[in-house]
Write a protein that holds these residues in place. Sequence first.
Motif, PDB file in Angstrom:
ATOM      1  N   VAL A 356      28.051 -41.841  54.367  1.00 37.45           N
ATOM      2  CA  VAL A 356      27.371 -41.010  55.356  1.00 37.45           C
ATOM      3  C   VAL A 356      26.839 -39.758  54.664  1.00 37.45           C
ATOM      4  O   VAL A 356      27.605 -38.997  54.068  1.00 37.45           O
ATOM      5  N   TYR A 357      25.529 -39.566  54.737  1.00 34.93           N
ATOM      6  CA  TYR A 357      24.882 -38.391  54.164  1.00 34.93           C
ATOM      7  C   TYR A 357      24.499 -37.431  55.286  1.00 34.93           C
ATOM      8  O   TYR A 357      23.819 -37.831  56.239  1.00 34.93           O
ATOM      9  N   LEU A 358      24.905 -36.171  55.168  1.00 31.17           N
ATOM     10  CA  LEU A 358      24.506 -35.132  56.112  1.00 31.17           C
ATOM     11  C   LEU A 358      23.663 -34.110  55.357  1.00 31.17           C
ATOM     12  O   LEU A 358      24.145 -33.440  54.446  1.00 31.17           O
ATOM     13  N   PHE A 359      22.393 -34.001  55.727  1.00 30.14           N
ATOM     14  CA  PHE A 359      21.477 -33.074  55.065  1.00 30.14           C
ATOM     15  C   PHE A 359      21.007 -32.015  56.054  1.00 30.14           C
ATOM     16  O   PHE A 359      20.687 -32.334  57.201  1.00 30.14           O
ATOM     17  N   GLY A 360      20.932 -30.761  55.602  1.00 32.41           N
ATOM     18  CA  GLY A 360      20.319 -29.756  56.461  1.00 32.41           C
ATOM     19  C   GLY A 360      21.004 -28.418  56.450  1.00 32.41           C
ATOM     20  O   GLY A 360      21.506 -27.943  55.426  1.00 32.41           O
ATOM     21  N   ASP A 361      21.040 -27.804  57.637  1.00 35.29           N
ATOM     22  CA  ASP A 361      21.542 -26.442  57.769  1.00 35.29           C
ATOM     23  C   ASP A 361      22.982 -26.434  58.268  1.00 35.29           C
ATOM     24  O   ASP A 361      23.662 -27.470  58.302  1.00 35.29           O
TER      25      ASP A 361
END
Length: 559
Positions: A356-361
Amino acid sequence: MWINFFKLRLFCCLLAVLMVVVLVINVTQVEYLDHETVSATFIDSSGQFVSSQMTRISRNPYCGYEHQTLSSRERTEEDSLLAALQWQVPDVGPVPFVKSTDPSSSYFVILNSAAFFKVGSQLEVLVHVQDFQRKPKKYGGDYLQARIHSPKLQAGAVGRVVDYQNGFYKVFFTLLWPGKVKVSISLVHPTEGIRVLQRLQEEKPHRVYFKSLFRSGRISETTECNVCLPGSLPLCNFTDVYTGEPWFCFKPKKLPCSSRINHFKGGYLKGLLTAAETAFFQSGVNIKMPINSSGPDWVTVIPRRIKETNNLELSHGSGTFPSGYYYKDQWRPRKFKMRQFNDPDNITECLQRKVVYLFGDSTIRQWFEYLTTFVPDLVEFNLGSPKNVGPFLAVDQKHNILLKYRCHGPPIRFTTVFSNELRYVANELNGIVGGKNTVVAIAIWSHFSTFPLEVYIRRLRNIRRAVVQLLDRSPKTVIVIRTANAQELGPEVSLFNSDWYNFQLDTILRKMFSGVGVYLVDAWEMTLAHYLPHKLHPDEVIVKNQLDMFLSFVCPLET
């Protein structure tokens, strides 16, 4: 003796000439080195390689996004997006505070409040705004937020506001549950405040500024960085090689551009408003203040038959509004049946054998924090990353789960991020193989609120291109986009992170990813519809509902 003196003078002259020659050569080499580090080659939006050599900029401020090359298709899309977001604010000249919108003297009326309402009926509310002299306003442009709610049922949903440009607004609600349903309308910003926010968006894109540390040996310098930089000093061009995302820093006086060590938020510009403009941003007066009803503020809704209710809840029409509602503090999307992941074992079972990849702020970093707190087998691996910055990694070896979080590239208002950790989401997506055991979630919005909309459109265009390529090579990859959310506002926060700015970003995000094949977690409606106060980082109950929706996309109910 005179001959010796003459020889000495001649030697000194030759030595001086030699020193000047050496100095010129060294200076030339340094200038060449700096010129090379400032130069960059990047791919523009049409796929062509463009050479950019930038040593001195005379424009004030210089904004990299203004020099992007767009294909005719991209230009048409951008023009369409900007046209759709045109906020109708009349050009009425300077307006004194007493003639601006006063939420305490404005009011709303429920139309046909005595009518017979069933679940699924439409409720219409008329809002009439007045100024601080209790005189009706003759023009529109106010930013309103509206919701219906039943506190005892912990139920809530948002409404759609229509501006008639004459001081009247109509709000449309879909009644989605039975019982006593209350109406709440609030003024987020008056028209006059929106005009100020528009001016800042156009004239002060650098009102949040960033910095970078440059270091070589014992010498270190810190300079200002941004998408837009004021003045005419030499710049270091850190435009991304692959995406063409522009980023600049003022060039250090002694060091080459290649010696950049990190990136961090510098601060916020002060003194942005005139004394008259300041009056339009007052807590407890005209920022997120309720507008009261002139009569009943509630209606009674009776149930529909079971068959009708099922059809209502599982509406599959495009552009369903609202997208969902709360009932007993659980979010119920109207387009599909959402699962409840109330037990850590349910989450483990869903994510087993997945990356699971979580990208962002930081709003998607909350997902990482919730999962690693709620699921005991998901253990965070200490990478030595700065707190709240990342990158972060969590592993469940027993069930073969890998969870990763990484912040998006600049502009990012975090504390110190090392230069080699400044990654653009599009580039990260291009490095993912994908497949049925790969899950990607992206949240990118909050850090773009101070910039012209073209900056955000460009970033999303690059991400969308990478998403499409990932789905082309690995169609079974699950990709989820988390939308923007409302937050608490005060006089200063409004100038940088107003809900009005974020509403624009949210609208662009939805339009640009429509039909792409990604799933959407509607954080915007999920914060506006809930009874808890708005926060940049929503409370756990809202985050839990967001993750239930996210996991429902990953592991849908068997049908």
